[in-house]
Design a protein around this motif. Structure first.
Motif, short mmCIF file in Angstrom:
data_model
loop_
_atom_site.label_atom_id
_atom_site.label_comp_id
_atom_site.label_asym_id
_atom_site.label_seq_id
_atom_site.Cartn_x
_atom_site.Cartn_y
_atom_site.Cartn_z
N VAL A 140 2.28 10.11 -9.95
CA VAL A 140 1.67 10.11 -11.26
C VAL A 140 0.85 11.45 -11.45
O VAL A 140 0.69 11.81 -12.66
N GLU A 141 0.45 12.17 -10.33
CA GLU A 141 -0.38 13.15 -10.46
C GLU A 141 0.32 14.49 -11.25
O GLU A 141 0.02 15.28 -11.78
N ASN A 142 1.83 14.55 -10.94
CA ASN A 142 2.73 15.56 -11.64
C ASN A 142 3.80 14.94 -12.67
O ASN A 142 4.38 15.45 -13.31
N TYR A 143 3.84 13.40 -12.60
CA TYR A 143 4.73 12.95 -13.73
C TYR A 143 4.09 11.88 -14.53
O TYR A 143 3.43 11.04 -13.85
N PRO A 144 4.39 11.97 -15.74
CA PRO A 144 3.38 10.97 -16.68
C PRO A 144 4.11 9.72 -16.61
O PRO A 144 5.05 9.35 -17.55
N MET A 145 3.51 8.85 -15.90
CA MET A 145 4.04 7.25 -15.69
C MET A 145 2.83 6.32 -16.06
O MET A 145 1.67 6.79 -15.62
N SER A 204 0.94 -1.18 0.03
CA SER A 204 -0.17 -0.17 -0.10
C SER A 204 0.83 1.16 0.06
O SER A 204 0.60 2.36 -0.80
N ASP A 205 1.92 1.18 0.52
CA ASP A 205 2.88 2.27 0.72
C ASP A 205 3.41 2.69 -0.86
O ASP A 205 3.35 3.97 -1.31
N PHE A 206 3.59 1.62 -1.50
CA PHE A 206 3.88 1.82 -3.00
C PHE A 206 3.29 2.42 -3.67
O PHE A 206 3.23 3.38 -4.56
N LEU A 207 1.88 1.70 -3.64
CA LEU A 207 0.76 2.41 -4.58
C LEU A 207 0.47 3.74 -4.20
O LEU A 207 0.12 4.64 -5.09
N LYS A 208 0.55 4.13 -2.82
CA LYS A 208 0.16 5.47 -2.62
C LYS A 208 1.32 6.44 -3.11
O LYS A 208 1.13 7.41 -3.50
N PHE A 209 2.57 6.13 -2.96
CA PHE A 209 3.55 6.87 -3.47
C PHE A 209 3.52 6.97 -4.99
O PHE A 209 3.53 8.19 -5.48
N PHE A 210 3.31 5.81 -5.58
CA PHE A 210 3.02 5.85 -7.18
C PHE A 210 1.93 7.00 -7.51
O PHE A 210 1.67 7.76 -8.38
N GLU A 211 0.91 6.80 -6.63
CA GLU A 211 -0.54 7.65 -7.06
C GLU A 211 -0.07 9.10 -6.90
O GLU A 211 -0.43 10.21 -7.55
N GLU A 212 0.67 9.68 -5.84
CA GLU A 212 1.09 10.90 -5.65
C GLU A 212 2.02 11.30 -6.72
O GLU A 212 1.72 12.32 -7.26
N GLU A 269 13.26 0.89 -7.10
CA GLU A 269 13.65 1.18 -8.43
C GLU A 269 13.15 2.41 -9.00
O GLU A 269 13.73 3.04 -9.42
N LEU A 270 11.77 2.50 -8.31
CA LEU A 270 11.14 4.03 -8.76
C LEU A 270 11.88 4.98 -8.03
O LEU A 270 12.17 6.04 -9.02
N LYS A 271 12.02 5.06 -7.02
CA LYS A 271 12.36 6.15 -6.00
C LYS A 271 13.94 6.37 -6.65
O LYS A 271 14.47 7.54 -6.71
N GLU A 272 14.85 5.29 -6.95
CA GLU A 272 16.13 5.23 -7.48
C GLU A 272 16.06 6.20 -8.77
O GLU A 272 16.97 6.97 -9.30
N TRP A 273 15.11 5.60 -9.71
CA TRP A 273 14.93 6.21 -11.05
C TRP A 273 14.69 7.70 -11.02
O TRP A 273 15.36 8.51 -11.80
N LEU A 274 13.71 8.04 -10.22
CA LEU A 274 13.58 9.55 -10.04
C LEU A 274 14.51 10.32 -9.50
O LEU A 274 15.00 11.61 -9.95
N LEU A 275 15.36 9.62 -8.55
CA LEU A 275 16.69 10.50 -8.01
C LEU A 275 17.69 10.72 -9.18
O LEU A 275 18.34 11.81 -9.37
N GLU A 276 17.76 9.74 -9.76
CA GLU A 276 19.07 9.64 -10.81
C GLU A 276 18.58 10.65 -12.10
O GLU A 276 19.34 11.20 -12.71
N ASN A 277 17.31 10.66 -12.58
CA ASN A 277 16.83 10.97 -13.69
C ASN A 277 15.92 12.40 -13.49
O ASN A 277 16.06 13.01 -14.62
N GLU A 278 15.39 12.62 -12.55
CA GLU A 278 14.58 13.70 -12.26
C GLU A 278 14.87 14.74 -10.98
O GLU A 278 14.12 15.71 -10.74
N GLY A 279 16.03 14.27 -10.59
CA GLY A 279 16.38 15.37 -9.67
C GLY A 279 15.87 14.91 -8.12
O GLY A 279 16.22 15.58 -7.06
N GLY A 280 15.21 13.97 -7.86
CA GLY A 280 14.57 13.74 -6.59
C GLY A 280 13.09 13.30 -6.90
O GLY A 280 12.51 12.94 -7.95
N TYR A 281 12.62 13.07 -5.71
CA TYR A 281 10.90 12.52 -5.75
C TYR A 281 10.21 13.27 -4.59
O TYR A 281 9.21 13.42 -4.41
#
Length: 73
Positions: free
Chosen positions: A12-17, A2-10, A61-73
């Motif tokens: 995806v509102e600002n980032y097209p995934m 549920s933590d992951f799904l909440k994080f993704f939902e938050e 993996e999602l958090k690491e990708w956002l940190l490396e490619n988008e400057g943070g999450y």
């Protein structure tokens, strides 16, 4: 999970995934996350038999990708 799904939902509102979650006897649990602009960019692809572990790995993996490619999450 549920933590992951909440994080993704938050995020995806600002980032097209997009995300697919599925289970099958031959492939176990699978989570695919990608960004779709002009081309499809793979963000995370996790597969395994332990549901909680697959969701945890996809979360990391999602958090690491956002940190490396988008400057943070």
């Amino acid at each position: 999970m549920s933590d992951f799904l909440k994080f993704f939902e938050e995020k995806v509102e600002n980032y097209p995934m997009h995300m697919e979650i599925y289970y099958s006897k031959t492939m176990d649990w699978c989570i695919h996350i990608w960004k779709l602009l002009d081309v499809r960019i793979e963000i995370a692809e996790v597969q395994g038999s332990d549901m909680e572990l697959v969701f945890a790995k996809a979360h990391v993996e999602l958090k690491e990708w956002l940190l490396e490619n988008e400057g943070g999450y």
